[in-house]
Design an enzyme around this catalytic site. Sequence first.
Site, PDB file in Angstrom:
ATOM      1  N   LYS A  83      51.816  17.417  45.487  1.00 35.34           N
ATOM      2  CA  LYS A  83      52.794  18.313  44.867  1.00 35.34           C
ATOM      3  C   LYS A  83      54.178  17.704  45.000  1.00 35.34           C
ATOM      4  O   LYS A  83      54.659  17.487  46.115  1.00 35.34           O
ATOM      5  CB  LYS A  83      52.754  19.688  45.550  1.00 35.34           C
ATOM      6  CG  LYS A  83      53.919  20.608  45.157  1.00 35.34           C
ATOM      7  CD  LYS A  83      53.857  21.982  45.837  1.00 35.34           C
ATOM      8  CE  LYS A  83      55.112  22.814  45.526  1.00 35.34           C
ATOM      9  NZ  LYS A  83      55.093  24.152  46.168  1.00 35.34           N
ATOM     10  N   LYS A 109      64.001  32.464  43.997  1.00 33.57           N
ATOM     11  CA  LYS A 109      63.969  32.671  45.445  1.00 33.57           C
ATOM     12  C   LYS A 109      65.314  33.220  45.910  1.00 33.57           C
ATOM     13  O   LYS A 109      66.352  32.831  45.379  1.00 33.57           O
ATOM     14  CB  LYS A 109      63.762  31.333  46.165  1.00 33.57           C
ATOM     15  CG  LYS A 109      62.376  30.769  46.126  1.00 33.57           C
ATOM     16  CD  LYS A 109      62.335  29.454  46.918  1.00 33.57           C
ATOM     17  CE  LYS A 109      60.980  28.787  46.803  1.00 33.57           C
ATOM     18  NZ  LYS A 109      59.886  29.560  47.403  1.00 33.57           N
ATOM     19  N   ARG A 122      50.768  25.074  42.731  1.00 30.63           N
ATOM     20  CA  ARG A 122      49.362  25.116  42.317  1.00 30.63           C
ATOM     21  C   ARG A 122      49.214  24.775  40.842  1.00 30.63           C
ATOM     22  O   ARG A 122      48.165  24.304  40.421  1.00 30.63           O
ATOM     23  CB  ARG A 122      48.771  26.493  42.669  1.00 30.63           C
ATOM     24  CG  ARG A 122      49.472  27.628  41.998  1.00 30.63           C
ATOM     25  CD  ARG A 122      49.187  28.988  42.665  1.00 30.63           C
ATOM     26  NE  ARG A 122      49.951  29.178  43.897  1.00 30.63           N
ATOM     27  CZ  ARG A 122      49.853  30.241  44.687  1.00 30.63           C
ATOM     28  NH1 ARG A 122      49.012  31.228  44.389  1.00 30.63           N
ATOM     29  NH2 ARG A 122      50.578  30.324  45.779  1.00 30.63           N
ATOM     30  N   ASP A 135      60.199  20.164  48.787  1.00 27.05           N
ATOM     31  CA  ASP A 135      58.994  20.616  48.102  1.00 27.05           C
ATOM     32  C   ASP A 135      58.248  19.493  47.371  1.00 27.05           C
ATOM     33  O   ASP A 135      57.247  19.737  46.709  1.00 27.05           O
ATOM     34  CB  ASP A 135      59.349  21.752  47.135  1.00 27.05           C
ATOM     35  CG  ASP A 135      58.268  22.808  47.049  1.00 27.05           C
ATOM     36  OD1 ASP A 135      57.434  22.878  47.964  1.00 27.05           O
ATOM     37  OD2 ASP A 135      58.257  23.551  46.053  1.00 27.05           O
ATOM     38  N   ASP A 156      62.676  23.419  44.367  1.00 24.26           N
ATOM     39  CA  ASP A 156      61.987  24.654  44.009  1.00 24.26           C
ATOM     40  C   ASP A 156      62.947  25.836  44.134  1.00 24.26           C
ATOM     41  O   ASP A 156      63.124  26.393  45.213  1.00 24.26           O
ATOM     42  CB  ASP A 156      60.764  24.860  44.909  1.00 24.26           C
ATOM     43  CG  ASP A 156      59.982  26.113  44.547  1.00 24.26           C
ATOM     44  OD1 ASP A 156      60.268  26.710  43.478  1.00 24.26           O
ATOM     45  OD2 ASP A 156      59.068  26.489  45.331  1.00 24.26           O
ATOM     46  N   GLU A 206      54.452  27.716  41.824  1.00 23.47           N
ATOM     47  CA  GLU A 206      54.434  26.621  40.849  1.00 23.47           C
ATOM     48  C   GLU A 206      53.662  25.396  41.325  1.00 23.47           C
ATOM     49  O   GLU A 206      53.171  24.617  40.504  1.00 23.47           O
ATOM     50  CB  GLU A 206      55.874  26.226  40.498  1.00 23.47           C
ATOM     51  CG  GLU A 206      56.555  25.249  41.454  1.00 23.47           C
ATOM     52  CD  GLU A 206      56.731  25.784  42.873  1.00 23.47           C
ATOM     53  OE1 GLU A 206      56.712  27.019  43.051  1.00 23.47           O
ATOM     54  OE2 GLU A 206      56.862  24.972  43.807  1.00 23.47           O
ATOM     55  N   ASP A 229      57.370  31.297  40.943  1.00 17.42           N
ATOM     56  CA  ASP A 229      57.584  30.644  42.234  1.00 17.42           C
ATOM     57  C   ASP A 229      56.270  30.122  42.833  1.00 17.42           C
ATOM     58  O   ASP A 229      56.283  29.405  43.824  1.00 17.42           O
ATOM     59  CB  ASP A 229      58.270  31.612  43.203  1.00 17.42           C
ATOM     60  CG  ASP A 229      58.867  30.905  44.419  1.00 17.42           C
ATOM     61  OD1 ASP A 229      58.983  29.657  44.378  1.00 17.42           O
ATOM     62  OD2 ASP A 229      59.219  31.604  45.385  1.00 17.42           O
TER      63      ASP A 229
END
Length: 485
Positions: A253, A265, A339, A276, A258, A337, A335
């Site tokens: 990932k 967030k 996955r 991230d 993010d 994201e 959020d």
Amino acid sequence: MTRLPDIGSAAAVSDGGAPVLVVPMGADREPGPGAAYVLDRLGSWLGEHLEGVGFSGKPGEVAVVPTAGAIGYRWVVMVGVGDDPDHETVRRAAGAGYRAAPRAGRLVTTLHQLSVPGALAATVEGSLLAGYRYEDYRSKPSDRPVPEVGLAAPVPSDWTETVERCRIVAEAVYAVRDWVNQPPQDQGPADLAAMMSAMATQAGMTVEIWDEKQLTDEGMGGIMSVGRGSHRPPRLVRFIGPGEGPRLTLAGKGITFDSGGLSLKPAKNQELMKVDMAGAAAVAGAGIAISRLGLGVRVEVLAALAENMPGGGASRPGDVFTARNGKTVEVVNTDAEGRLVLADALSLGAEGSPDLLVDVATLTGATAVAVGLRYAGLYGTDDARRMVAEAAKAAGEKVWPLPLPPEYRKLLDSPVADMKNTGGRWGGGITAALLLQEFTADVPWAHLDIPGPAKTKDAKHYLAAGATGFGVRTLVELASRMAAG
Ligand code: BES
Ligand code: MN
Ligand code: ZN
């Protein structure tokens, strides 16, 4: 990248010849290699001093002692290793000793002489990793020296090969830490892709970078769905190593920042979100190290890079996309994201039917709630999970298994698509992993969720504050185990 410390050999402890000596002490101040010599020469006051400052030899304890010329070093750094050290105790003690060493150009250590399996490699790795610092954005670089390390005689005859191997791994960890520490304003998906690729090319890997057009043409709907809200378009980086043997595919990932997207967030939770992309960084660094080490595996790296921003083109809650393997996903929370980008990367990885597919991701806060900040959550099919757990143990990285109950899959049911992208509050790390599993096509697969261990607030043992490079050592160990059969 900062320079790694030099590691060489040194004379026996009694010969002196360096400003600093680092020696281990066991529980209840049981002298480790070299420590008896120090205690003997410095006299009884040293025992009283250690008693007085509360140094008893537990792992993590450090005492810096000036010698006033009584032996051939100006300072002795005593590092606790407890009564039953393993290689990770030694790695941490080497790192703690290295960081505690008073300003000097050189230190000599005896830690590698502990009768612990892997003590030499652990001493070298702990020292190398502790030399890392990130100063690219300081107006003045620190003038603190990066001391070289002398391994006190006797050393095993193959010590130079061990140092060379550890250096390749440590260089990969340094690169990963640099990528993760770099401020996100200067590191969008294309920038990160270019930096990773330069290093992979040097390691003899074949490199492809897919831009937004190719991502669209190739059906990478998950990566595109996440990247659409940013002015900096997404990338997929694919490296293939020069080695032949069992096939290991690594997916990561790589969210360069993010924000949460439209499901924004809160400010506090955005503070650390440049980390991230730590999963993508770890798999890229590991693939590079595996290639440079010449391990007998065919390694493929897939780094899914995107910036999750709430721009005008951003995905909306309610949008549905089609992933690389044809499955559809309703985005109920932008959020969640990681996955989505991994859905495509895992689909692509599984197409090659590797012997083992492993992904690494800062995927969920829920996994950190479950296992705390120092452990990674480990999910996957049974054999794959076992192999990764054993490799992590051998590499000195902390992972803990969590379940993938099929009965929880219905938490992802969507009224409009094959699945939705969140499964609710309970077991959030598990439902995220169950979503990933939809894209693995029954290939042996393991998933490391590293929200905690990807970074550390404070410097300690072989870690500087900031990025840790977590995962590289485990994946390199995994590859060497696969190569050994
Ligand atoms: N990148 C975060 C997970 C994360 C949290 C990593 C803390 C490192 C430290 C991820 O994209 C995320 O936002 N996950 C959400 C999922 C939720 C919306 C279902 C989370 O964990 O809250
Ligand atoms: Mn997120
Ligand atoms: Zn994220």
